[in-house]
Design a protein around this motif. Structure first.
Motif, mmCIF file in Angstrom:
data_model
loop_
_atom_site.group_PDB
_atom_site.id
_atom_site.type_symbol
_atom_site.label_atom_id
_atom_site.label_comp_id
_atom_site.label_asym_id
_atom_site.label_seq_id
_atom_site.Cartn_x
_atom_site.Cartn_y
_atom_site.Cartn_z
ATOM 1 N N GLY A 29 0.821 -1.212 0.000
ATOM 2 C CA GLY A 29 0.000 0.000 0.000
ATOM 3 C C GLY A 29 0.848 1.253 0.000
ATOM 4 N N LYS A 67 2.205 1.739 -3.547
ATOM 5 C CA LYS A 67 1.169 2.231 -4.464
ATOM 6 C C LYS A 67 0.825 3.680 -4.176
ATOM 7 C CE LYS A 67 -0.896 -2.245 -5.382
ATOM 8 N NZ LYS A 67 -2.050 -3.115 -5.137
ATOM 9 N N THR A 68 0.610 3.996 -2.929
ATOM 10 C CA THR A 68 0.291 5.369 -2.549
ATOM 11 C C THR A 68 1.474 6.275 -2.826
ATOM 12 O OG1 THR A 68 -1.164 4.542 -0.816
ATOM 13 C CG2 THR A 68 -0.491 6.828 -0.652
ATOM 14 N N THR A 73 1.795 7.009 -6.561
ATOM 15 C CA THR A 73 0.811 8.003 -6.991
ATOM 16 C C THR A 73 1.237 9.394 -6.546
ATOM 17 O OG1 THR A 73 -0.951 6.363 -6.855
ATOM 18 C CG2 THR A 73 -1.615 8.674 -6.854
#
Length: 111
Positions: free
Chosen positions: A35, A38-39, A42
């Motif tokens: 996570g 991915k965060t 971004t």
């Protein structure tokens, strides 16, 4: 006559402590690492694109552009390559993205 008690350091205790800390860090990375990647990916892509536009479209300094980062983006660092007209946003050991200014197109993320 009382004898003074000498404290000897137990190397095994330190070894177990280091192993425990490493195991806890590994478990945390397994639990939240995907996570976070991915965060982070971004966030770094967004920061690179916005900072590139700020720097090479608006003509502001990179230090001034860094003030525009949103809350929660404190870990993202920005660097520029003035010759290539690009800005790289990175979170150390996690992710990095670069946006490059192209005349007529603005700032585009590199793949």
């Amino acid at each position: 006559m009382a004898t003074a008690k000498t404290h000897t350091r137990n190397p095994r205790r330190w070894l177990w402590l280091i192993l425990l800390v490493a195991a806890l860090l590994g478990a945390a990375w397994l639990a939240w690492g995907d996570g976070l990647r991915k965060t982070g990916a971004t966030g770094s892509a967004y920061a690179a694109r916005v900072a590139c536009s700020c720097r090479f479209v608006a003509g502001r300094s990179l230090d001034d552009c860094a003030k525009d980062k949103l809350d929660g983006m404190e870990l993202i660092s920005l660097s520029e390559d003035a010759e290539a007209k690009s800005v790289t946003a990175s979170i150390p050991l996690i992710t990095s993205d670069t946006a490059t200014y192209r005349e007529g197109y603005g700032c585009l993320l590199q793949e």
